[in-house]
Design a protein around this motif. Structure first.
Motif, mmCIF file in Angstrom:
data_model
loop_
_atom_site.group_PDB
_atom_site.id
_atom_site.type_symbol
_atom_site.label_atom_id
_atom_site.label_comp_id
_atom_site.label_asym_id
_atom_site.label_seq_id
_atom_site.Cartn_x
_atom_site.Cartn_y
_atom_site.Cartn_z
ATOM 1 N N THR A 197 -7.526 -35.055 32.990
ATOM 2 C CA THR A 197 -8.792 -35.516 33.562
ATOM 3 C C THR A 197 -9.602 -34.364 34.132
ATOM 4 O O THR A 197 -10.823 -34.305 33.967
ATOM 5 C CB THR A 197 -8.522 -36.551 34.666
ATOM 6 O OG1 THR A 197 -7.716 -37.605 34.123
ATOM 7 C CG2 THR A 197 -9.821 -37.136 35.198
ATOM 8 N N TYR A 198 -8.937 -33.447 34.805
ATOM 9 C CA TYR A 198 -9.622 -32.344 35.483
ATOM 10 C C TYR A 198 -9.083 -31.009 34.975
ATOM 11 O O TYR A 198 -7.870 -30.854 34.823
ATOM 12 C CB TYR A 198 -9.410 -32.424 37.003
ATOM 13 C CG TYR A 198 -9.659 -33.794 37.565
ATOM 14 C CD1 TYR A 198 -10.948 -34.288 37.696
ATOM 15 C CD2 TYR A 198 -8.593 -34.598 37.950
ATOM 16 C CE1 TYR A 198 -11.184 -35.553 38.209
ATOM 17 C CE2 TYR A 198 -8.812 -35.870 38.461
ATOM 18 C CZ TYR A 198 -10.104 -36.346 38.583
ATOM 19 O OH TYR A 198 -10.331 -37.607 39.074
ATOM 20 N N ARG A 216 -8.371 -24.693 37.421
ATOM 21 C CA ARG A 216 -9.230 -23.526 37.563
ATOM 22 C C ARG A 216 -8.543 -22.341 38.234
ATOM 23 O O ARG A 216 -9.143 -21.270 38.346
ATOM 24 C CB ARG A 216 -10.489 -23.903 38.362
ATOM 25 C CG ARG A 216 -11.347 -24.972 37.677
ATOM 26 C CD ARG A 216 -12.493 -25.422 38.584
ATOM 27 N NE ARG A 216 -13.280 -26.499 38.007
ATOM 28 C CZ ARG A 216 -14.392 -26.319 37.281
ATOM 29 N NH1 ARG A 216 -14.835 -25.106 37.059
ATOM 30 N NH2 ARG A 216 -15.052 -27.354 36.784
ATOM 31 N N TRP A 266 -15.840 -30.605 30.779
ATOM 32 C CA TRP A 266 -15.362 -30.080 32.056
ATOM 33 C C TRP A 266 -16.342 -29.091 32.696
ATOM 34 O O TRP A 266 -16.521 -29.082 33.903
ATOM 35 C CB TRP A 266 -14.024 -29.368 31.857
ATOM 36 C CG TRP A 266 -12.860 -30.264 31.630
ATOM 37 C CD1 TRP A 266 -12.605 -31.475 32.203
ATOM 38 C CD2 TRP A 266 -11.753 -30.010 30.754
ATOM 39 N NE1 TRP A 266 -11.415 -31.997 31.747
ATOM 40 C CE2 TRP A 266 -10.865 -31.112 30.850
ATOM 41 C CE3 TRP A 266 -11.414 -28.956 29.898
ATOM 42 C CZ2 TRP A 266 -9.678 -31.192 30.135
ATOM 43 C CZ3 TRP A 266 -10.236 -29.035 29.185
ATOM 44 C CH2 TRP A 266 -9.381 -30.139 29.302
ATOM 45 N N ASP A 324 -21.546 -27.105 35.180
ATOM 46 C CA ASP A 324 -21.272 -26.214 36.306
ATOM 47 C C ASP A 324 -22.488 -25.330 36.592
ATOM 48 O O ASP A 324 -23.077 -24.751 35.670
ATOM 49 C CB ASP A 324 -20.055 -25.335 36.009
ATOM 50 C CG ASP A 324 -18.739 -26.087 36.126
ATOM 51 O OD1 ASP A 324 -18.781 -27.289 36.423
ATOM 52 O OD2 ASP A 324 -17.686 -25.462 35.910
#
Length: 331
Positions: A154-155, A158, A194, A198
């Protein structure tokens, strides 16, 4: 800027050959489901039991094969080929594949080792040798794991260590473009999902044991999955102030206080991998972009900070030459 020439390539290869078969010390990524699973590294992994840990051995092989192909007349090339003939065999690969079928091996080396195995296979098939064919079942097994895993992640992860999603997908996509177009599409879709929105990255890095820049690695991946125009637009909003060298941390080499500490020694890898990322980014942006000269200067400074130290201590020696090769010859 340091140039990768035959002498330096041979130095890298000799350094890595010295530990590809060095079984101890060894850090296993191994879950025991019962007493029968207690075994030595070489029994568990007949190919990848050297270089302190499994993934470092995998990318050590990638490194020496790439050097032997790029510099076929270097002094170490014949030894690389002889050792590859002896180690990269179908029988040995079958044992490495069987390890993945163990009940508790589902997360083994995810995703760093998965990605480096694909990179190794991609390099091996470029040689006039049977190594690529031998390694293909292992590469296909990890590609299948990527295909199953990425839709349910899901994520993204990083952190700037082995778990970094962007790093793994950069290597995996480079393999998949040629060997598994379906996986390449999955990677591109997930990367855009994802990271596509950003903005204004703060680049609060590095952490004390990181060898990857979470900011620059994300940008490197996006340069692979976006068109040139789309990447230029994305990068302009992701790091809007890079032309003024901000965030400053991305332009400042990490200080390595103790190269005998395996975690702190990761910071030499950060310096080298940042240089690699800056090269990828500038190639994608083009020489007319305002960040080009700054980025190239920054890459050179980062390389100079850590290249002299890749043989200082085994905690770095067992893996840093790979990242030095990326910094000097990667794209």
């Amino acid at each position: 800027m340091t140039i990768l020439d035959t002498d330096l390539a041979s130095r890298f290869a000799r350094l890595t050959l010295s530990h590809l078969g060095q079984e101890y010390p060894h850090k296993l990524d191994h879950v025991l489901d019962g007493p029968a699973d207690a075994a030595t590294p070489s029994a568990l992994h007949p190919i990848f039991h050297g270089s302190f840990d499994w993934h470092s051995c995998v990318h050590g092989w990638w490194q020496v094969l790439r050097l032997a192909r790029t510099f076929p007349n270097m002094a170490a090339a014949s030894e690389v080929r002889a050792r590859a003939d002896a180690m990269l065999t179908p029988a040995n690969v079958a044992v490495e594949c069987a390890y993945l079928d163990r009940p508790s091996s589902g997360g083994f080396e995810r995703p760093y080792g998965w990605a480096w195995t694909l990179a190794l296979h991609d390099e091996a098939v470029r040689h006039d040798a049977p190594w690529g064919a031998a390694l293909e079942p292992l590469a296909r097994a990890f590609a299948a794991r990527f295909t199953a895993f990425l839709p349910k992640l899901t994520y993204p992860i990083r952190t700037g260590t082995h778990f970094n999603t962007a790093f793994a997908l950069t290597l995996a996509r480079d393999w998949a473009i040629t060997h598994d177009p379906g996986l390449a599409e999955v990677i591109a879709d997930r990367a855009r999902d994802w990271f596509g929105e950003d903005r204004g990255c703060q680049a609060w890095e590095p952490g004390g044991d990181e060898f990857l820049s979470s900011a620059l690695m994300e940008a490197a991946l996006m340069s692979r999955v976006l068109s040139s125009a789309d990447f230029t637009a994305w990068f302009g909003t992701f790091l809007p102030d890079v032309a003024s060298r901000s965030p400053a941390t991305l332009f400042t080499p990490a200080h390595v206080s103790d190269r005998s500490d395996g975690k702190i020694a990761h910071l030499d890898g950060l310096n080298l991998s940042r240089a690699w990322c800056w090269k990828i980014i500038t190639t994608a942006l083009g020489p007319e972009h305002p960040v080009d000269a700054i980025a190239r200067e920054t890459a050179a400074v980062h390389i100079a900070a850590s290249l002299p130290h890749i043989a200082d201590d085994y905690m770095g020696t067992h893996w840093l030459a790979t990242f030095a090769l990326l910094a000097l010859d990667g794209d």
